[in-house]
Write an enzyme that holds these catalytic residues in place. Structure first.
Site, PDB file in Angstrom:
ATOM      1  N   ASP A   1       0.861  -1.198   0.000  1.00 18.66           N
ATOM      2  CA  ASP A   1       0.000   0.000   0.000  1.00 18.66           C
ATOM      3  C   ASP A   1       0.892   1.241   0.000  1.00 18.66           C
ATOM      4  O   ASP A   1       2.074   1.167   0.348  1.00 18.66           O
ATOM      5  CB  ASP A   1      -0.909   0.018   1.231  1.00 18.66           C
ATOM      6  CG  ASP A   1      -1.833   1.247   1.257  1.00 18.66           C
ATOM      7  OD1 ASP A   1      -2.483   1.521   0.224  1.00 18.66           O
ATOM      8  OD2 ASP A   1      -1.894   1.944   2.277  1.00 18.66           O
ATOM      9  N   SER A   2       0.297   2.363  -0.347  1.00 18.79           N
ATOM     10  CA  SER A   2       1.037   3.625  -0.304  1.00 18.79           C
ATOM     11  C   SER A   2       1.478   3.944   1.130  1.00 18.79           C
ATOM     12  O   SER A   2       2.453   4.654   1.335  1.00 18.79           O
ATOM     13  CB  SER A   2       0.149   4.755  -0.813  1.00 18.79           C
ATOM     14  OG  SER A   2      -0.995   4.868   0.016  1.00 18.79           O
TER      15      SER A   2
ATOM     16  N   CYS B   1      -4.274  -1.380  -2.247  1.00 24.68           N
ATOM     17  CA  CYS B   1      -4.416   0.070  -2.393  1.00 24.68           C
ATOM     18  C   CYS B   1      -5.254   0.315  -3.647  1.00 24.68           C
ATOM     19  O   CYS B   1      -4.890  -0.149  -4.737  1.00 24.68           O
ATOM     20  CB  CYS B   1      -3.026   0.686  -2.557  1.00 24.68           C
ATOM     21  SG  CYS B   1      -3.037   2.449  -2.913  1.00 24.68           S
TER      22      CYS B   1
ATOM     23  N   GLU C   1      -3.860   9.352   8.125  1.00 27.14           N
ATOM     24  CA  GLU C   1      -2.405   9.140   8.234  1.00 27.14           C
ATOM     25  C   GLU C   1      -1.827   9.940   9.406  1.00 27.14           C
ATOM     26  O   GLU C   1      -0.825   9.566   9.989  1.00 27.14           O
ATOM     27  CB  GLU C   1      -1.701   9.544   6.928  1.00 27.14           C
ATOM     28  CG  GLU C   1      -1.985   8.613   5.763  1.00 27.14           C
ATOM     29  CD  GLU C   1      -0.929   7.520   5.578  1.00 27.14           C
ATOM     30  OE1 GLU C   1       0.262   7.793   5.755  1.00 27.14           O
ATOM     31  OE2 GLU C   1      -1.321   6.374   5.263  1.00 27.14           O
TER      32      GLU C   1
ATOM     33  N   CYS D   1     -11.265   2.842  -0.444  1.00 24.49           N
ATOM     34  CA  CYS D   1      -9.898   3.225  -0.101  1.00 24.49           C
ATOM     35  C   CYS D   1      -9.579   2.449   1.166  1.00 24.49           C
ATOM     36  O   CYS D   1     -10.390   2.424   2.100  1.00 24.49           O
ATOM     37  CB  CYS D   1      -9.792   4.724   0.146  1.00 24.49           C
ATOM     38  SG  CYS D   1      -8.201   5.208   0.865  1.00 24.49           S
TER      39      CYS D   1
ATOM     40  N   HIS E   1      -7.738   2.924   3.539  1.00 20.09           N
ATOM     41  CA  HIS E   1      -7.620   3.699   4.788  1.00 20.09           C
ATOM     42  C   HIS E   1      -8.981   3.899   5.472  1.00 20.09           C
ATOM     43  O   HIS E   1      -9.054   4.079   6.687  1.00 20.09           O
ATOM     44  CB  HIS E   1      -7.070   5.103   4.505  1.00 20.09           C
ATOM     45  CG  HIS E   1      -5.600   5.163   4.256  1.00 20.09           C
ATOM     46  ND1 HIS E   1      -5.019   4.636   3.133  1.00 20.09           N
ATOM     47  CD2 HIS E   1      -4.596   5.701   4.982  1.00 20.09           C
ATOM     48  CE1 HIS E   1      -3.712   4.859   3.186  1.00 20.09           C
ATOM     49  NE2 HIS E   1      -3.430   5.509   4.295  1.00 20.09           N
TER      50      HIS E   1
HETATM   51  N1  DGL Z   1      -5.017   3.386   0.722  1.00 22.57           N
HETATM   52  C1  DGL Z   1      -4.997   3.845  -0.593  1.00 22.57           C
HETATM   53  C2  DGL Z   1      -6.230   3.462  -1.381  1.00 22.57           C
HETATM   54  O1  DGL Z   1      -6.828   2.489  -1.113  1.00 22.57           O
HETATM   55  C3  DGL Z   1      -4.681   5.235  -0.931  1.00 22.57           C
HETATM   56  C4  DGL Z   1      -4.279   6.247  -0.075  1.00 22.57           C
HETATM   57  C5  DGL Z   1      -3.412   7.275  -0.734  1.00 22.57           C
HETATM   58  O2  DGL Z   1      -2.215   7.031  -0.732  1.00 22.57           O
HETATM   59  O3  DGL Z   1      -3.947   8.276  -1.218  1.00 22.57           O
HETATM   60  O4  DGL Z   1      -6.632   4.139  -2.289  1.00 22.57           O
END
Ligand code: DGL
Length: 276
Positions: free
Chosen positions: A11-12, A74, A159, A193, A195
């Site tokens: 993931d990012s 991600c 974050e 997403c 997150h």
């Molecule tokens: N967790 C990531 C996603 O599912 C992206 C978060 C990001 O780096 O903008 O899109």
């Protein structure tokens, strides 16, 4: 037999840990390596080219660590980099490696969660602008109407661990209202997403009755389990000692402090050194 190989999860930043948590619970027997590109996250507002370059570097790094299979946990990377990696990079450079994303497995089942055939998709700007969910859901459920909402403030709030504080309320309400104003029939909201599951307590408290919130962790874990059943040649390569390793391209101490919020248990990371 010990082959020294693991399943890679990328993931990012921290968000992929919500998916990894479900995968590790459902398939605890395998060895895993998680990589968060925290040094360069969030990815959500970066261009296609940048997300592709960053994702490819991380995927190749996971290949070098002995991961024949990498899950892009991600949505942004799945939307902007997966297809090019699958179609242009793997056949030429890594014919025996596989990379899977989170959008297709989610699109395959989302239609089962809506009575009124109207789904709201909340994601990063990158995921929303790619139109990936519109296209993928349409393939499996052409009768389902899909409304999208970009939520660019949510990942930075999460974050920075500010998501459950009162200061976050404005942006949680704002994006939810903007989505629901698009169509009164929305009865299922997909958190597209990785997150966003951290916002579930806040979202549940303000969500109108009758609207279901759908996260991706269990969906992706189910889909991976099925994939492995159908690909014994991949399973044969992966060690089964239940070892989980964590790497970050960012600050290790910060990662270890923050990661447990997403993963649900304490995490000790190692350093991944970026080339780019
Ligand atoms: N967790 C990531 C996603 O599912 C992206 C978060 C990001 O780096 O903008 O899109």
């Amino acid at each position: 037999m010990n082959t020294g190989q693991s399943i890679g999860v990328f993931d990012s930043g921290y968000g992929g840990l919500t998916v990894f948590k479900s995968i590790a619970k459902q398939l605890p027997q395998y060895n895993y390596i998680y990589l968060g590109d925290n040094a360069r996250s969030p990815y959500g507002d970066h261009s296609f080219e940048t997300v592709y370059q960053y994702t490819l570097e991380c995927v190749e790094w996971l290949f070098e660590q002995g991961c024949p299979l990498v899950i892009l946990a991600c949505n942004t990377a799945s939307a902007k980099a997966l297809r090019t990696i699958q179609q242009k990079v793997l056949p030429v450079k890594y014919p025996n490696h596989r990379v899977l994303g989170v959008i297709r497995p989610t699109a395959e089942v989302v239609g089962q969660y809506t009575r009124d055939k109207t789904v709201g998709v909340m994601g990063t700007r990158g995921t929303v602008n790619s139109l990936s969910y519109l296209m993928e859901i349409n393939k499996f459920f052409p009768e389902v109407k899909v409304l999208q909402q970009a939520c660019p403030m949510w990942v930075p709030l999460i974050e920075n661990n500010e998501h459950l504080n009162p200061g976050a309320d404005y942006f949680v309400q704002k994006y939810l209202d903007e989505l629901l104003e698009q169509d009164a029939d929305i009865d299922c909201i997909l958190l597209a997403c990785t997150h966003y599951p951290l916002l579930i307590p806040k979202l549940k408290a303000i969500l109108p009755v009758g609207i279901e919130l759908l996260g991706q962790g269990d969906i992706v874990a189910n889909s991976l389990e099925l994939y492995l059943k159908n690909h014994p040649e991949i399973v044969a390569k992966i060690d089964r000692e239940g070892i989980r390793k964590f790497f970050t391209s960012g600050d290790r101490q910060a990662f270890d402090q923050h990661a447990s919020i997403f993963f649900g248990e304490a995490v000790q990371s190692d350093q991944m050194h970026l080339k780019l």
